[in-house]
Design a protein around this motif. Structure first.
Motif, PDB file in Angstrom:
ATOM      1  N   LEU A 179       0.778  -1.309  -0.199  1.00  0.00           N
ATOM      2  CA  LEU A 179       0.020  -0.010   0.042  1.00  0.00           C
ATOM      3  C   LEU A 179       0.796   1.279   0.071  1.00  0.00           C
ATOM      4  O   LEU A 179       0.580   2.293  -0.711  1.00  0.00           O
ATOM      5  N   PHE A 180       1.869   1.295   0.918  1.00  0.00           N
ATOM      6  CA  PHE A 180       2.826   2.448   0.734  1.00  0.00           C
ATOM      7  C   PHE A 180       3.319   2.668  -0.602  1.00  0.00           C
ATOM      8  O   PHE A 180       3.436   3.735  -1.170  1.00  0.00           O
ATOM      9  N   SER A 181       3.738   1.464  -1.306  1.00  0.00           N
ATOM     10  CA  SER A 181       4.574   1.740  -2.210  1.00  0.00           C
ATOM     11  C   SER A 181       3.730   2.262  -3.542  1.00  0.00           C
ATOM     12  O   SER A 181       4.010   3.018  -4.422  1.00  0.00           O
ATOM     13  N   VAL A 227       1.010  11.633   2.734  1.00  0.00           N
ATOM     14  CA  VAL A 227       0.977  11.234   4.219  1.00  0.00           C
ATOM     15  C   VAL A 227       0.251  10.016   4.548  1.00  0.00           C
ATOM     16  O   VAL A 227       0.764   9.188   5.166  1.00  0.00           O
ATOM     17  N   VAL A 228      -0.594   9.709   3.702  1.00  0.00           N
ATOM     18  CA  VAL A 228      -1.310   8.230   4.036  1.00  0.00           C
ATOM     19  C   VAL A 228      -0.223   7.045   3.672  1.00  0.00           C
ATOM     20  O   VAL A 228      -0.220   6.141   4.361  1.00  0.00           O
ATOM     21  N   LEU A 251       3.685   2.847   5.819  1.00  0.00           N
ATOM     22  CA  LEU A 251       5.254   2.519   6.002  1.00  0.00           C
ATOM     23  C   LEU A 251       5.416   2.591   7.449  1.00  0.00           C
ATOM     24  O   LEU A 251       6.172   1.917   7.750  1.00  0.00           O
ATOM     25  N   PHE A 252       4.719   3.489   8.272  1.00  0.00           N
ATOM     26  CA  PHE A 252       5.111   3.213   9.575  1.00  0.00           C
ATOM     27  C   PHE A 252       4.300   1.998  10.346  1.00  0.00           C
ATOM     28  O   PHE A 252       5.256   1.574  10.995  1.00  0.00           O
ATOM     29  N   LEU A 253       3.558   1.708   9.603  1.00  0.00           N
ATOM     30  CA  LEU A 253       2.569   0.419  10.251  1.00  0.00           C
ATOM     31  C   LEU A 253       3.639  -0.778   9.768  1.00  0.00           C
ATOM     32  O   LEU A 253       3.776  -1.528  10.508  1.00  0.00           O
ATOM     33  N   SER A 259       8.655   7.314   9.913  1.00  0.00           N
ATOM     34  CA  SER A 259       8.148   6.186   9.251  1.00  0.00           C
ATOM     35  C   SER A 259       9.334   5.513   8.451  1.00  0.00           C
ATOM     36  O   SER A 259       9.695   4.257   8.584  1.00  0.00           O
ATOM     37  N   THR A 260      10.248   6.262   7.673  1.00  0.00           N
ATOM     38  CA  THR A 260      11.189   5.709   6.931  1.00  0.00           C
ATOM     39  C   THR A 260      12.571   5.342   8.047  1.00  0.00           C
ATOM     40  O   THR A 260      12.981   4.051   7.756  1.00  0.00           O
TER      41      THR A 260
END
Length: 473
Positions: free
Chosen positions: A51-53, A90-91, A96-98, A156-157
């Protein structure tokens, strides 16, 4: 350094294209590896990374479109589209944080994990509300982007980098490729680097430290746009993920074909942009050349008329030369109307034409005697100025055409060189992941056939070769 800076600046659209494409490569590799990743408890982490990607790749391509529109038409994308890009970013960093959280606390009790995820979601929502309020109330897009990078991107990174590093310490060789630890460690370093350049070094605004550390200052001192470093980091991450994950042979071969196709696509896209710019500049040159003929004719017509008006002999016997004077006035009025009816986009040019029209009113009205010498000289100087301005613009756009041609050649050369290196690299990986395992299988099966039943075929490619090697052994 100035040469490199100019090259990056002219081709930032291509950089952003490769940037977004790298994210989609990560998503594709993870999606094709979902089943084996689920076996080692990474199904949730794989979903978050996918989802992040996808979301972040989309956000980068929106920025690419904005640069494309600005380069070709000189227009910015709407504030709504730009703010949507920031919200997508942001989303994406939330997912990525998750992902980083999932890798970091993977062995933690389920109840504790749920509490941590709920707290993270609440913090994310608060950040989102704050960022949205900045964008809506202050209508400052750069402010919203700077805040989002500091509050979401950097943490997050860094967390994702820590998660990759911790995971690299675990043993999952039967499921992942034998070199996955090396790849995952390098991914962790690349993600932290990406966090620094993607989170701390953002657009200049009044938030946090962006007045002192921002992408404009970075480019000024290094000559390299931040986007190029971000793109390089994510391109390296995508390569490492593809090499570490358990992809089957067909997927790896298909991936190599896609990489080769992407290179051709980049060449085509870069050529399209450069030739569109050439066409735009050339069209402008044609327009300016056509206008320049009319302005030159205006100057010649005015010179004939002013010489007639200033001639003392003719002034003494004006009635004798009145037909000639009227003919010159008519000719001047005609060409002046032609010039005024042209499409004018330059504010200075519009102002000069307005001054010409105002100063030449006594002449157009058939009363040249009412124009004083100062106004006549002023009118002459303005007509010369506008002709000079057009000549300089033609020279400028001719220079742009030459620069764009040179840039097109440079881009094609760079991509061609990268294609050669990429082909060699793909060949090396093919040999390592396909030819070497085939040789191991061939040697192993021959030894087993000769009676060496203790021989073990050691293949750790996490694909069909590994499965076949186990069966043979």
């Amino acid at each position: 350094m100035a040469y490199i800076s100019a090259f990056f600046e002219k081709n930032i659209i291509i950089v952003l294209f490769v940037y977004g494409l790298s994210f989609f490569a990560i998503a594709s590799a993870v999606l094709l590896s979902l089943r084996p990743l689920a076996k080692i408890g990474l199904s949730a982490a794989a979903l978050y990374l996918t989802l992040f990607s996808i979301i972040h790749g989309t956000a980068e391509w929106i920025e690419m479109y904005g640069q494309y529109k600005l380069t070709l038409s000189g227009l910015n994308i709407s504030e709504t589209a730009d703010f949507s890009r920031i919200m997508l970013m942001v989303v994406s960093f939330y997912f990525l944080f998750l992902f980083g959280l999932e890798l970091t606390i993977q062995t933690t009790a389920r109840k504790t994990k749920m509490s941590v995820f709920a707290l993270t979601t609440a913090i994310f929502l608060l950040f989102s509300i704050y960022i949205i309020s900045i964008g809506i109330l202050k209508t400052n897009i750069k402010e919203a982007e700077s805040v989002s990078r500091y509050l979401m991107a950097f943490p997050s990174t860094v967390l994702a980098g820590i998660g990759f590093y911790r995971f690299s310490l675990k043993n999952h060789v039967p499921v992942l490729t034998e070199d996955y630890k090396w790849y995952f460690k390098n991914i962790s370093y690349a993600f932290i680097l990406y966090g620094i350049f993607g989170g701390l070094i953002g657009p200049k605004s009044s938030s946090a430290l962006t007045a002192f550390i921002n992408q404009d200052l970075f480019f000024e001192y290094t000559g390299i746009p931040v986007e190029a470093i971000r793109a390089s980091a994510i391109l390296f991450v995508s390569y490492c993920i593809v090499m570490a994950l358990p992809l089957n042979i067909v997927a790896r071969i298909l991936g190599n074909l896609i990489v080769a196709s992407a290179m051709v696509l980049v060449v085509g896209f870069a050529s399209y942009i450069n030739f569109s710019l050439i066409h735009k500049s050339y069209s402008k040159i044609l327009k300016l050349t056509s206008e320049n003929k009319d302005f030159s004719y205006l100057q010649n017509s005015f010179d004939h008329l002013s010489n007639l008006i200033d001639n003392p002999v003719i002034n003494k016997n004006i009635k004798t030369h009145e037909p000639l004077l009227k003919e010159y006035i008519k000719d001047f009025e005609s060409v002046l109307d032609t010039v005024k009816n042209m499409e004018h986009n330059d504010a200075k040019e519009i102002e000069l034409i307005s001054q010409i029209s105002a100063l030449s009113q006594p002449i157009v009205q058939g009363e040249p005697a009412n124009i004083d010498a100062e106004s006549l000289n002023r009118l002459k100087s303005i007509i010369i100025e506008i002709n000079t301005m057009h000549a300089e613009e033609i020279k400028e756009y001719m220079g742009k055409v030459r620069e764009t041609f040179n840039n097109a050649r440079q881009v094609i050369f760079v991509i061609f060189a990268a294609s050669i290196l990429g082909t060699v690299f793909i060949g090396y990986n093919e040999a390592r992941l396909i030819i070497r395992p085939i040789n191991k299988l061939r040697i192993g099966t021959r030894k087993v056939a000769e009676g060496d039943l203790e021989h073990r075929i050691d293949i750790h490619t996490a694909d069909e070769f590994q499965q076949h090697g186990r069966k043979t052994a």
